[in-house]
Write an enzyme that holds these catalytic residues in place. Structure first.
Site, PDB file in Angstrom:
ATOM      1  N   ASP A  72      -1.332   6.821   6.544  1.00 42.53           N
ATOM      2  CA  ASP A  72      -2.264   5.771   6.210  1.00 42.53           C
ATOM      3  C   ASP A  72      -2.453   4.820   6.968  1.00 42.53           C
ATOM      4  OD1 ASP A  72      -3.997   4.194   5.178  1.00 42.53           O
ATOM      5  OD2 ASP A  72      -2.929   3.648   3.080  1.00 42.53           O
ATOM      6  N   LYS A  95     -11.911  -1.974   6.764  1.00 39.82           N
ATOM      7  CA  LYS A  95     -10.878  -2.781   7.697  1.00 39.82           C
ATOM      8  C   LYS A  95     -11.372  -3.093   8.951  1.00 39.82           C
ATOM      9  CE  LYS A  95      -8.600  -2.993   3.881  1.00 39.82           C
ATOM     10  NZ  LYS A  95      -7.497  -2.281   3.412  1.00 39.82           N
ATOM     11  N   TRP A 142       0.791  -1.121  -0.036  1.00 40.35           N
ATOM     12  CA  TRP A 142      -0.161   0.032   0.166  1.00 40.35           C
ATOM     13  C   TRP A 142       0.846   1.117   0.059  1.00 40.35           C
ATOM     14  CZ3 TRP A 142      -4.303  -0.620  -1.983  1.00 40.35           C
ATOM     15  CH2 TRP A 142      -5.021  -1.728  -1.965  1.00 40.35           C
TER      16      TRP A 142
END
Ligand SMILES: *Cc1c(COP(=O)(O)O)cnc(C)c1O
Length: 379
Positions: free
Chosen positions: A181, A205, A111
């Site tokens: 993030d 998530k 990511w």
């Protein structure tokens, strides 16, 4: 994942990497609100985003996030669309476009690599550390990092969801804006939010369904930001409109509100949530570490994620058999990310310790069964 199930899956045993498992307590409330939100009488799917009710939802959710994180007043709390991926672009569009001093990025996994690629479209960036050569199996120590004073900002990913790596400390310098993030560990533990200039986390998530992304941004960060962006991509439009710049994802935002109520009232805050998450992760990693190498943890022990436990078996064939037998036993979501393969057990807030105990039991049985087969020569 196959769609041809012999028996229905068990939602309690959902180890999916995302969208992740939500607490049963909240799922029941969602079920009720689809028909009629208590005290309102309308379905949550058919209430105007311009209603007083929705203004109160946004306001309570904002307060709950402030309370959970101890967030100071000079932060804005925004509920945006476009996922974490839109933030990969919106951040450098706002803070890097037209600059000559680079932003610093850590490349610690899948990511952060995606975020880095988007930054490159907007302005100069510098990778201050990359774990790519080592296959993203560990995170850097402090002695491997040097942060420059004049960077536009520092960006990193607190929990690399795919590889199962998590920073257990805050990185960077206090005189350079930290941008993080936190999509896969937001509200899973206290996070010293006031040390970051911008935190972003999509809901799917840990804290809700897909469709909404929480952004916490310190007011001072936007003082000299560019002003020529399209309204939808300008944080200031959303600040002025209290997250109702256009039609927001009312349902997703309402679910995140229910999750924050659950965290405050049922769990008892983030320190308590962190204890529960730590217990689940310790159980999981103990199982891997006492398996005589049958299960091989992917990440270095000190950098292991409490949210995503990644591991391998002796061969891809063994992993296939493991996944098939796990699914037959009711477990789901255990296949590793398509970029890495292997196995990943995601242990988000909504997953209960009893589910991890059941998985550990299954894994122990599977190991003994395979070892016996090998000893007797039957395999
Ligand atoms: C899943 C994930 C993303 C991708 O988010 P989208 O909402 O699909 O854009 C980004 N960052 C992290 C850390 C993730 O876990």
């Amino acid at each position: 994942m196959t769609h041809r199930h012999m028996t229905p899956l068990d939602n309690r045993l959902n180890f999916s990497g995302g969208p992740g498992a939500l607490p049963g307590h909240v799922l029941s409330q969602i079920q009720e609100s689809i028909l009629a939100v208590p005290g309102v009488g309308l379905s949550v799917l058919g209430i105007s985003h311009r209603s007083d009710w929705f203004a109160a939802v946004v306001s309570e959710l904002e307060d709950n996030i402030r309370t959970l994180l101890g967030l100071p007043d000079d932060y804005h709390v925004l509920f945006l669309q476009g996922g974490a991926t839109q933030q990969f672009s919106m951040i450098p569009m706002t803070l890097l476009h037209g600059k000559t001093t680079p932003a610093e990025y850590l490349h610690s996994g899948y990511w952060s690599g995606k975020a880095l690629a988007e930054a490159g479209r907007e302005g100069p960036s510098r990778v201050i550390w990359s774990g790519e050569d080592g296959g993203f199996r560990r995170l850097p120590g402090n002695d491997e990092l040097s942060f420059s004073q004049d960077a536009a900002y520092l960006h990193y990913v607190s929990n690399e969801t795919v590889e199962g790596l998590q920073f257990h400390r805050v990185l960077g310098r206090d005189d350079v804006p930290r941008v993080c993030d936190m999509s896969s560990d937001f509200l899973s533990q206290p996070c010293k939010a006031d040390r970051f200039s911008l935190i972003y986390a999509h809901a799917q998530k840990n804290i809700g369904p897909a469709g909404v992304t929480v952004v916490l941004v310190r007011d001072a960060l936007l003082k000299n930001a560019r002003t020529d962006l399209p309204g939808f991509l300008d944080y200031r439009s959303h600040i002025e409109a209290h997250s109702v710049f256009n039609t927001p994802p009312v349902f997703a935002i309402y679910v995140v509100l229910l999750i924050t109520r659950w965290l405050l009232n049922e769990i008892g805050g983030l320190a308590r949530m962190a204890d529960l998450n730590r217990d689940k992760a310790e159980l999981m990693y103990r199982m891997l570490d006492t398996s005589d190498g049958f299960y091989r943890g992917r990440a270095d022990a000190g950098d292991r994620s409490r949210m995503n436990a990644t591991f391998n078996l002796a061969s891809p064939d063994m992993e296939k058999r493991f996944l098939a037998e796990a699914e037959a036993a009711g477990f789901s979501g255990l296949a590793g990310h398509r970029s890495t393969g292997g196995i990943r057990a995601s242990l988000y807030n909504g997953l209960e310790l009893s589910a991890v105990e059941e998985l550990a039991g299954f894994m122990e049985d599977f190991r003994i069964q395979c070892t016996k087969r090998r000893v007797s020569g039957a395999a």
